[in-house]
Design a protein around this motif. Structure first.
Motif, PDB file in Angstrom:
ATOM      1  N   VAL A 171      -0.522   4.115  -1.991  1.00 39.99           N
ATOM      2  CA  VAL A 171      -1.785   4.647  -1.499  1.00 39.99           C
ATOM      3  C   VAL A 171      -1.563   5.607  -0.333  1.00 39.99           C
ATOM      4  CG1 VAL A 171      -3.998   4.043  -0.448  1.00 39.99           C
ATOM      5  CG2 VAL A 171      -3.024   2.581  -2.235  1.00 39.99           C
ATOM      6  N   PHE A 172      -0.627   5.282   0.542  1.00 41.29           N
ATOM      7  CA  PHE A 172      -0.485   6.008   1.800  1.00 41.29           C
ATOM      8  C   PHE A 172       0.720   6.933   1.905  1.00 41.29           C
ATOM      9  CE2 PHE A 172      -2.880   2.136   2.874  1.00 41.29           C
ATOM     10  CZ  PHE A 172      -4.037   2.735   3.327  1.00 41.29           C
ATOM     11  N   TRP A 227       1.801   9.655   0.355  1.00 38.01           N
ATOM     12  CA  TRP A 227       1.573  11.104   0.354  1.00 38.01           C
ATOM     13  C   TRP A 227       1.076  11.559   1.729  1.00 38.01           C
ATOM     14  CZ3 TRP A 227       2.769  15.029  -2.862  1.00 38.01           C
ATOM     15  CH2 TRP A 227       2.211  16.266  -2.565  1.00 38.01           C
ATOM     16  N   ASP A 228       0.105  10.849   2.295  1.00 35.90           N
ATOM     17  CA  ASP A 228      -0.425  11.225   3.613  1.00 35.90           C
ATOM     18  C   ASP A 228       0.640  11.091   4.699  1.00 35.90           C
ATOM     19  OD1 ASP A 228      -2.926  11.749   2.545  1.00 35.90           O
ATOM     20  OD2 ASP A 228      -3.623   9.693   2.867  1.00 35.90           O
ATOM     21  N   GLN A 229       1.480  10.055   4.612  1.00 37.62           N
ATOM     22  CA  GLN A 229       2.533   9.880   5.602  1.00 37.62           C
ATOM     23  C   GLN A 229       3.559  11.017   5.526  1.00 37.62           C
ATOM     24  OE1 GLN A 229       2.840   7.516   8.065  1.00 37.62           O
ATOM     25  NE2 GLN A 229       0.761   7.001   7.488  1.00 37.62           N
ATOM     26  N   GLY A 288       0.798  -1.220   0.000  1.00 37.34           N
ATOM     27  CA  GLY A 288       0.000   0.000   0.000  1.00 37.34           C
ATOM     28  C   GLY A 288       0.831   1.270   0.000  1.00 37.34           C
TER      29      GLY A 288
END
Length: 86
Positions: free
Chosen positions: A70-71, A73-75, A67
């Motif tokens: 998917v994750f 950018w947010d991290q 993932g």
């Protein structure tokens, strides 16, 4: 210890050393019409810090962490916010 904190502690020794001149600078690539708007300049800086984080982590972790795409950018955004605010 939160998940992001644990993740950042694991990555910390692997982050490359950068000189001050290689770090993102404020105002670079901002539309000249937006230079009078401090929030536009600030938003541009935050985006470039996050993009640099994503670009630095992608080669090593994209094939390892499920993932990642998917994750990440947010991290990286959470990392930028934490470093700036905390």
């Amino acid at each position: 210890m939160g998940m992001f904190t644990a993740f950042s502690v694991l990555l910390r020794p692997q982050l490359p050393k950068t000189s001050r001149s290689e770090q993102p600078r404020v105002g670079i690539s901002v539309d000249p019409r937006d230079t009078v708007n401090p929030w536009a300049v600030f938003g541009n800086y935050v985006d470039r810090v996050v993009i640099q984080c994503v670009n630095d982590l992608t080669p090593k972790w994209s094939g390892t962490l499920a993932g990642f795409d998917v994750f990440i950018w947010d991290q990286c955004y959470a990392m930028e916010q934490s470093l700036r605010i905390d």
